[in-house]
Design a protein around this motif. Sequence first.
Motif, PDB file in Angstrom:
ATOM      1  N   LEU A  80     -15.758  50.572  10.760  1.00  0.00           N
ATOM      2  CA  LEU A  80     -16.694  49.521  10.362  1.00  0.00           C
ATOM      3  C   LEU A  80     -18.009  50.178   9.956  1.00  0.00           C
ATOM      4  CD1 LEU A  80     -17.445  46.482  10.206  1.00  0.00           C
ATOM      5  CD2 LEU A  80     -18.197  46.671  12.594  1.00  0.00           C
ATOM      6  N   ARG A 120     -18.163  36.807  14.272  1.00  0.00           N
ATOM      7  CA  ARG A 120     -19.569  37.109  14.438  1.00  0.00           C
ATOM      8  C   ARG A 120     -20.365  36.875  13.152  1.00  0.00           C
ATOM      9  NH1 ARG A 120     -20.387  35.413  18.231  1.00  0.00           N
ATOM     10  NH2 ARG A 120     -22.467  36.388  18.307  1.00  0.00           N
ATOM     11  N   LEU A 172     -15.071  40.467  13.606  1.00  0.00           N
ATOM     12  CA  LEU A 172     -16.127  40.521  12.598  1.00  0.00           C
ATOM     13  C   LEU A 172     -16.287  39.174  11.897  1.00  0.00           C
ATOM     14  CD1 LEU A 172     -18.178  42.161  10.967  1.00  0.00           C
ATOM     15  CD2 LEU A 172     -16.320  42.785   9.411  1.00  0.00           C
ATOM     16  N   LEU A 232     -10.418  44.005  14.978  1.00  0.00           N
ATOM     17  CA  LEU A 232     -11.772  44.199  14.464  1.00  0.00           C
ATOM     18  C   LEU A 232     -12.090  43.201  13.361  1.00  0.00           C
ATOM     19  CD1 LEU A 232     -14.412  45.797  14.266  1.00  0.00           C
ATOM     20  CD2 LEU A 232     -13.228  47.414  12.768  1.00  0.00           C
ATOM     21  N   VAL A 267     -20.149  44.899  17.458  1.00  0.00           N
ATOM     22  CA  VAL A 267     -20.412  44.245  16.168  1.00  0.00           C
ATOM     23  C   VAL A 267     -21.783  43.577  16.176  1.00  0.00           C
ATOM     24  CG1 VAL A 267     -19.646  42.424  14.602  1.00  0.00           C
ATOM     25  CG2 VAL A 267     -17.970  43.963  15.640  1.00  0.00           C
ATOM     26  N   VAL A 291     -15.233  46.911   6.226  1.00  0.00           N
ATOM     27  CA  VAL A 291     -14.275  47.010   7.312  1.00  0.00           C
ATOM     28  C   VAL A 291     -12.936  47.479   6.743  1.00  0.00           C
ATOM     29  CG1 VAL A 291     -13.650  44.561   7.119  1.00  0.00           C
ATOM     30  CG2 VAL A 291     -13.190  45.799   9.245  1.00  0.00           C
TER      31      VAL A 291
END
Length: 441
Positions: A359, A296, A293, A289, A333, A354
């Motif tokens: 999240l 992105r 993240l 994750l 996300v 996070v």
Amino acid sequence: MRWALNRLALAITSMVALAFLVPLAVVTRQLAHDRAIGDARQQAAAMVAALAVDADPQLLTRAVVSTAAGNEGRLAVHLPDVAPVGVVHATAADVTLAAGYRRPVTADAGGGLAYLLPTVIGDGRTAVIEVYVPREDMERGVWRSWLALAVLAVVLVGGSTLVADRLGSRIVRATGRLAGAARQLGTGDLTARVTPDGPPELRDAAQAFNGLAQDMRRLIDAERELAADLSHRLRTPLTALRLDAEAMPPGPIGERMRQACDLLDEELEAIITGARRSVGERGAESADLVEVLADRLAFWSVLAEDQRRPWSVVGGDRPVLLPLSRGDLILAVDALLGNVFAHTPEGSAFRVIVSPEGLVVDDAGAGIADPAAAVRRGASGAGSTGLGLDIVQRVATAAGGRLDIGRGPLGGARVALVLAGDAAPASPAGPAERRRRADRG
């Protein structure tokens, strides 16, 4: 099921054992009684021969003592008008009754039975031979026989229950494997299969389950192939967009357009590659994750700077692995971050938290008035189909978590993909806390 089968076998075998062993126990006791009476009859018959020879009391006394019953004090001869010879146990009334009947009778006699045998002596008168049978003789061997029958009953019941348990365990194991494969299929593992075993009905159910799992796998692979084809069709408009971006003059806007085209091309390639992999080729997928993240945010931070949005990231100091594909996690996300840009005014701040708990995205917008409607497709209003948060909810459920929607500390919406715990992840504190901030204006 196994215990139920054992109880059924135990009940049936117990009833069968009782149906046979109770009569056998009664017969065993009757046989012991008849054996003792038969022995007394033989002792009395021996005295009949002695009386036929001579009814003299002195000779009869010697004859009585010479017998086993007489030696033990269990034999007597009742002569008319003469004192009885031997040890008497029966009452005078019983003796008179036997003499009158002229046939053998038995009468209770203090702790046993008296066998009375009338016989006619030489002068036409009737003498009565008495043989006393103690209760111990009538019950000799009965308890030992009953114990043997009880042991036999226990062995039969235990053996039948054990056989039923062995037979039932096969059914239970086959049923358990079928149930386990069904649970495995329910968790999304389309490779789950079960080996047909057990009775014909369970084997048929197992084969039907395997066929169902195979059909589901084919359908999902066909849908993913269709998704890959649809994604591939986007390559044509993307190529035209890239040509337009390349034709733009040098500058920050042109550079941002070219970077966006590159990122979109990479995402399309990842979607096509992942969608065309069959279920069997995928196996167990996982994604970080924190890594997704970071990738992105590299894309959304450019738009945030262009819209002069203050933003920050809290946490992310260690990996957070989720049992999801990277493509699904990217969709979630992007849906969380994209809602901030789509539904809040330019310049509104947002914060991303996070951690291993999940999240969280907080924004400084107007918030979400109806959280329940926000996750229903076509029901969230504001020109949105609600598909974004619906995707996040699906991904959260696949990861074993949930989607929480509420109001955050920035005054706007708080959307949390919760992975563990009862509350939304909180901001980490201490030296491990890592923050990224970008603030323009």
